[in-house]
Design an enzyme around this catalytic site. Structure first.
Site, PDB file in Angstrom:
ATOM      1  NE  ARG A 166      -3.731   0.364   2.037  1.00  0.00           N
ATOM      2  CZ  ARG A 166      -4.375   0.908   3.056  1.00  0.00           C
ATOM      3  NH1 ARG A 166      -4.480   0.258   4.186  1.00  0.00           N
ATOM      4  NH2 ARG A 166      -4.906   2.114   2.958  1.00  0.00           N
ATOM      5  CG  MET A 188      -9.780  14.832   1.850  1.00  0.00           C
ATOM      6  SD  MET A 188     -10.977  13.511   2.221  1.00  0.00           S
ATOM      7  CE  MET A 188     -11.733  14.100   3.741  1.00  0.00           C
ATOM      8  CG  HIS A 201     -13.135   6.213   6.201  1.00  0.00           C
ATOM      9  ND1 HIS A 201     -13.624   7.027   5.214  1.00  0.00           N
ATOM     10  CD2 HIS A 201     -11.935   5.747   5.750  1.00  0.00           C
ATOM     11  CE1 HIS A 201     -12.766   7.051   4.212  1.00  0.00           C
ATOM     12  NE2 HIS A 201     -11.730   6.296   4.508  1.00  0.00           N
ATOM     13  CE1 TYR A 216     -12.692  12.052  -4.076  1.00  0.00           C
ATOM     14  CE2 TYR A 216     -12.598  13.268  -2.014  1.00  0.00           C
ATOM     15  CZ  TYR A 216     -12.901  12.110  -2.726  1.00  0.00           C
ATOM     16  OH  TYR A 216     -13.406  11.021  -2.071  1.00  0.00           O
TER      17      TYR A 216
HETATM   18  C1  VOV Z   1     -11.877   2.497  -1.480  1.00  0.00           C
HETATM   19  C2  VOV Z   1     -12.185   2.269  -0.255  1.00  0.00           C
HETATM   20  C3  VOV Z   1     -11.581   2.849   0.965  1.00  0.00           C
HETATM   21  C4  VOV Z   1     -11.093   2.118   2.026  1.00  0.00           C
HETATM   22  C5  VOV Z   1     -11.077   0.611   2.153  1.00  0.00           C
HETATM   23  C6  VOV Z   1     -10.588   3.048   2.993  1.00  0.00           C
HETATM   24  C7  VOV Z   1     -10.057   2.676   4.228  1.00  0.00           C
HETATM   25  C8  VOV Z   1      -9.373   3.566   5.019  1.00  0.00           C
HETATM   26  C9  VOV Z   1      -8.729   3.213   6.274  1.00  0.00           C
HETATM   27  C10 VOV Z   1      -8.788   1.821   6.909  1.00  0.00           C
HETATM   28  C11 VOV Z   1      -8.101   4.332   6.752  1.00  0.00           C
HETATM   29  C12 VOV Z   1      -7.292   4.475   8.069  1.00  0.00           C
HETATM   30  C13 VOV Z   1      -5.997   3.757   8.004  1.00  0.00           C
HETATM   31  C14 VOV Z   1      -5.214   3.987   6.729  1.00  0.00           C
HETATM   32  O1  VOV Z   1      -5.121   3.024   5.965  1.00  0.00           O
HETATM   33  O2  VOV Z   1      -4.756   5.091   6.488  1.00  0.00           O
HETATM   34  C15 VOV Z   1      -8.320   5.377   5.795  1.00  0.00           C
HETATM   35  C16 VOV Z   1      -7.794   6.671   5.900  1.00  0.00           C
HETATM   36  C17 VOV Z   1      -8.215   7.712   5.103  1.00  0.00           C
HETATM   37  N1  VOV Z   1      -9.161   7.673   4.100  1.00  0.00           N
HETATM   38 FE1  VOV Z   1     -10.036   6.033   3.371  1.00  0.00          FE
HETATM   39  N2  VOV Z   1     -10.758   4.344   2.510  1.00  0.00           N
HETATM   40  C18 VOV Z   1     -11.382   4.264   1.286  1.00  0.00           C
HETATM   41  C19 VOV Z   1     -11.783   5.312   0.474  1.00  0.00           C
HETATM   42  C20 VOV Z   1     -11.634   6.641   0.853  1.00  0.00           C
HETATM   43  C21 VOV Z   1     -12.282   7.763   0.232  1.00  0.00           C
HETATM   44  C22 VOV Z   1     -13.274   7.692  -0.904  1.00  0.00           C
HETATM   45  C23 VOV Z   1     -11.871   8.897   0.882  1.00  0.00           C
HETATM   46  C24 VOV Z   1     -12.372  10.318   0.644  1.00  0.00           C
HETATM   47  C25 VOV Z   1     -13.387  10.673   1.740  1.00  0.00           C
HETATM   48  C26 VOV Z   1     -14.690  11.157   1.222  1.00  0.00           C
HETATM   49  O3  VOV Z   1     -15.628  11.331   2.043  1.00  0.00           O
HETATM   50  O4  VOV Z   1     -14.863  11.398   0.017  1.00  0.00           O
HETATM   51  C27 VOV Z   1     -10.931   8.515   1.869  1.00  0.00           C
HETATM   52  C28 VOV Z   1     -10.251   9.394   2.692  1.00  0.00           C
HETATM   53  C29 VOV Z   1      -9.344   8.955   3.643  1.00  0.00           C
HETATM   54  C30 VOV Z   1      -8.458   9.847   4.362  1.00  0.00           C
HETATM   55  C31 VOV Z   1      -8.360  11.350   4.134  1.00  0.00           C
HETATM   56  C32 VOV Z   1      -7.744   9.085   5.263  1.00  0.00           C
HETATM   57  C33 VOV Z   1      -6.702   9.590   6.270  1.00  0.00           C
HETATM   58  C34 VOV Z   1      -7.479  10.092   7.458  1.00  0.00           C
HETATM   59  C35 VOV Z   1      -6.696  10.505   8.666  1.00  0.00           C
HETATM   60  O5  VOV Z   1      -7.276  11.267   9.470  1.00  0.00           O
HETATM   61  O6  VOV Z   1      -5.546  10.123   8.818  1.00  0.00           O
HETATM   62  N3  VOV Z   1     -10.830   7.135   1.856  1.00  0.00           N
HETATM   63  N4  VOV Z   1      -9.128   4.905   4.765  1.00  0.00           N
END
Ligand code: VOV
Length: 250
Positions: free
Chosen positions: A132, A148, A173, A146
């Protein structure tokens, strides 16, 4: 006022999104020889980027962008900022670059926010974590990008929450995200200190409706509903060496 625990983040490859607009008027006015030379040079770069990916020394994605915001995005992942800078400069020295303008760009580093790590384990020794942090970008049909932030506004201040509160919301999430396994692949670029937003989100899918579905579903989840602030969305279609040739044919 108390200070909450900062999260341990893991960083992988540095990331540069280069959004270009083509100056079609100039392109159409160029001679066929000029255009051919520019396309040949660009195809040479695509080959070099492909070789870099084969050597697992980085990854590159090229997509055409819909709407007026850009025509192409070149997304580069490389081990160092110096390499990203060298790619940008080499691109700008090409003939093709003379027919383009940088419309938008984004600098970040592939980030895993370590809310879910196994205690006692060196995360970078885990092959799933390494995959990853140093990903080969999928050759999927569509891209969505995008930037954010997490909100810092009065009562809704992400950075004033406790680690436990943040971890619970990120768990929720992640559960939503997991429903999209195999349909949406996300690359989260951390950009605090590097660019104007806190994260650059890049999604890949073969069906563009999956972007609409995941972003919409996440809007109802507290972490996005309450704390998410979003910049411009850009969406596009995959470009191959052949389709790029066809796109630039006039
Ligand atoms: C495609 C699917 C998907 C999956 C499985 C997933 C999972 C996860 C996990 C398990 C984690 C935490 C651990 C890590 O692995 O970092 C995250 C972290 C994060 N995510 Fe996520 N996310 C996805 C998808 C996904 C989307 C579509 C978005 C946009 C949000 C939206 O509203 O438009 C997003 C954002 C984020 C962000 C900004 C972070 C960091 C946040 C912080 O505060 O540090 N993310 N995300």
């Amino acid at each position: 006022m108390s200070t909450n625990e900062a999260l341990l983040t893991l960083e992988g490859w540095y990331t540069y999104h280069d959004f270009r607009k083509i100056n079609w008027e100039k392109w159409k006015k160029a001679t066929p020889e000029e255009r051919n030379a520019a396309v040949d040079e660009l195809q040479g770069l695509l080959k070099a980027w492909d070789a870099n990916e084969q050597e697992q020394a980085g990854s590159t994605a090229v997509y055409s962008i819909l709407g007026h915001k850009a025509d192409l995005v070149f997304m580069f992942l490389r081990p160092t900022m110096q390499e990203l800078d060298a790619i940008k400069t080499a691109f700008n020295k090409t003939k093709f670059a003379d027919f383009t303008e940088v419309d938008y760009s984004y600098v970040s580093v592939v980030e895993l926010s370590n809310y879910v790590h196994n205690p006692g384990e060196d995360p970078k020794s885990n092959p799933h974590v390494r995959e990853r942090l140093y990903p080969t970008l999928p050759k999927w049909e569509h891209i969505c990008f995008y930037p954010m932030n997490k909100k810092r506004d009065g009562q809704d201040n992400w950075y004033m929450l406790t680690m436990q509160e943040r971890a619970e919301m990120m768990r929720s999430h992640g559960m939503i995200g997991r429903k999209y396994a195999g349909k949406v692949k996300q690359i989260i670029g951390g950009s605090v200190g590097f660019d104007d937003w806190e994260w650059g989100v890049t999604l890949f899918a073969n069906d563009p409706l999956e972007f609409k579905h995941i972003v919409y579903e996440m809007r109802f989840d507290e972490v996005s509903a309450r704390y998410g602030e979003f910049g411009n969305f850009l969406v596009g279609n995959r470009v191959t060496a052949e389709s790029l040739q066809a796109m630039l044919q006039v």
